[in-house]
Write a protein that holds these residues in place. Structure first.
Motif, short mmCIF file in Angstrom:
data_model
loop_
_atom_site.label_atom_id
_atom_site.label_comp_id
_atom_site.label_asym_id
_atom_site.label_seq_id
_atom_site.Cartn_x
_atom_site.Cartn_y
_atom_site.Cartn_z
N GLN A 72 0.85 3.95 3.36
CA GLN A 72 -0.36 4.65 3.78
C GLN A 72 -0.37 4.92 5.27
O GLN A 72 -0.90 5.95 5.71
CB GLN A 72 -1.59 3.83 3.39
CG GLN A 72 -1.79 3.73 1.90
CD GLN A 72 -2.80 2.68 1.51
OE1 GLN A 72 -3.17 1.82 2.30
NE2 GLN A 72 -3.25 2.73 0.27
N ASP A 73 0.22 4.03 6.06
CA ASP A 73 0.22 4.21 7.52
C ASP A 73 1.37 5.10 8.00
O ASP A 73 1.66 5.16 9.18
CB ASP A 73 0.25 2.86 8.23
CG ASP A 73 1.50 2.05 7.92
OD1 ASP A 73 2.42 2.56 7.26
OD2 ASP A 73 1.55 0.87 8.33
N LYS A 74 2.02 5.78 7.05
CA LYS A 74 3.12 6.72 7.32
C LYS A 74 4.43 6.04 7.71
O LYS A 74 5.40 6.68 8.05
CB LYS A 74 2.75 7.77 8.39
CG LYS A 74 1.52 8.58 8.05
CD LYS A 74 1.72 9.37 6.78
CE LYS A 74 0.48 10.17 6.46
NZ LYS A 74 0.38 10.59 5.10
N GLY B 272 0.81 -1.22 0.00
CA GLY B 272 0.00 0.00 0.00
C GLY B 272 0.84 1.26 0.00
O GLY B 272 0.62 2.17 0.80
N ALA B 273 1.79 1.32 -0.91
CA ALA B 273 2.69 2.48 -0.99
C ALA B 273 1.97 3.72 -1.49
O ALA B 273 1.05 3.64 -2.30
CB ALA B 273 3.86 2.15 -1.90
N GLN C 4 15.18 10.99 12.55
CA GLN C 4 14.42 12.02 11.84
C GLN C 4 12.91 11.85 12.04
O GLN C 4 12.12 12.60 11.47
CB GLN C 4 14.75 11.97 10.34
CG GLN C 4 16.19 12.35 10.04
CD GLN C 4 16.59 12.08 8.60
OE1 GLN C 4 15.78 11.66 7.77
NE2 GLN C 4 17.84 12.32 8.29
N GLY C 5 12.51 10.85 12.84
CA GLY C 5 11.10 10.69 13.19
C GLY C 5 10.32 9.70 12.34
O GLY C 5 9.11 9.60 12.47
N TYR C 6 10.99 8.98 11.47
CA TYR C 6 10.29 8.00 10.65
C TYR C 6 10.04 6.73 11.45
O TYR C 6 10.84 6.32 12.28
CB TYR C 6 11.11 7.64 9.41
CG TYR C 6 11.13 8.72 8.37
CD1 TYR C 6 10.12 8.81 7.42
CD2 TYR C 6 12.16 9.65 8.33
CE1 TYR C 6 10.15 9.81 6.46
CE2 TYR C 6 12.19 10.65 7.38
CZ TYR C 6 11.18 10.72 6.44
OH TYR C 6 11.20 11.70 5.50
N GLU C 7 8.91 6.08 11.16
CA GLU C 7 8.60 4.76 11.71
C GLU C 7 8.93 3.75 10.61
O GLU C 7 8.49 3.89 9.47
CB GLU C 7 7.11 4.70 12.07
CG GLU C 7 6.69 3.45 12.77
CD GLU C 7 7.19 3.35 14.20
OE1 GLU C 7 7.38 2.23 14.67
OE2 GLU C 7 7.38 4.41 14.85
N ILE C 8 9.70 2.74 10.95
CA ILE C 8 10.18 1.77 9.96
C ILE C 8 9.20 0.60 9.86
O ILE C 8 8.84 0.00 10.86
CB ILE C 8 11.58 1.24 10.35
CG1 ILE C 8 12.57 2.37 10.64
CG2 ILE C 8 12.10 0.28 9.27
CD1 ILE C 8 12.85 3.30 9.50
#
Length: 175
Positions: free
Chosen positions: A116-118, A88-89, A156-160
């Motif tokens: 989609q889920d960031k 779901g990119a 940087q705040g990204y969720e992997i």
């Protein structure tokens, strides 16, 4: 003047073709590769590089190099399209600089896919299985490239969501 392309040059061309393909063909759900567009992208980027580098390639070397970049970039595009459709990119980005970070690490990430889920998926392209190393080498921190990318993105705040190496020469060998 040189008469061959080095492995680093081939890898750079393959990365550039994959990136250019996605820039010129924005991803849509259930997308499949456009064979004609891929071929045109390969021809254009290959010829531009040969001309700009002033390489004199004989027909055998030209065919060998062209066939590799065509095959490896095809593998990369197919893998990414399937992954993006499955996960779901919403966006794909290439050559993401590590940016300012507390560890003063330098470099760039080959590919980041936003979902989609960031969350994000991190993909590092390699030309062979020897370049990726084994799963245990990565998990035991003997190969740290992916860990550096993940550490920087987390900072940087990204969720992997997930990460791995993509062996462009053999899709069955992705890690």
């Amino acid at each position: 003047e040189r008469s061959t392309l080095g492995p680093d040059e081939l890898g750079n061309l393959e990365h550039k073709i994959i990136e250019t393909y996605f820039l010129e063909n924005p991803f849509k759900k259930d997308d499949v590769i456009n064979l004609d567009q891929h071929r045109k992208t390969c021809v254009r980027i290959f010829n531009e590089y040969i001309q700009a580098s002033k390489l004199i390639l004989n027909e055998t070397e030209k065919a060998r190099a062209y066939n590799e970049i065509m095959h490896y970039s095809w593998n990369g595009i197919i893998f990414l399209l399937e992954l993006m459709g499955t996960k779901g990119a919403t966006k794909i980005k290439f050559e993401i600089p590590l940016g300012v970070n507390p560890w003063e690490l330098k470099g760039s990430i080959d590919c980041v896919i936003e979902l989609q889920d960031k969350k994000v998926i991190v993909v590092d392209f390699k030309r062979s299985s020897s370049a990726t190393g084994t799963k245990s080498e990565t998990l035991e921190f003997k190969k740290i490239q992916l860990w550096v990318y993940l550490l920087t993105l987390k900072h940087q705040g990204y969720e992997i969501d997930s990460c791995g190496y993509l062996n462009l020469s053999d899709l069955s060998d992705d890690k």
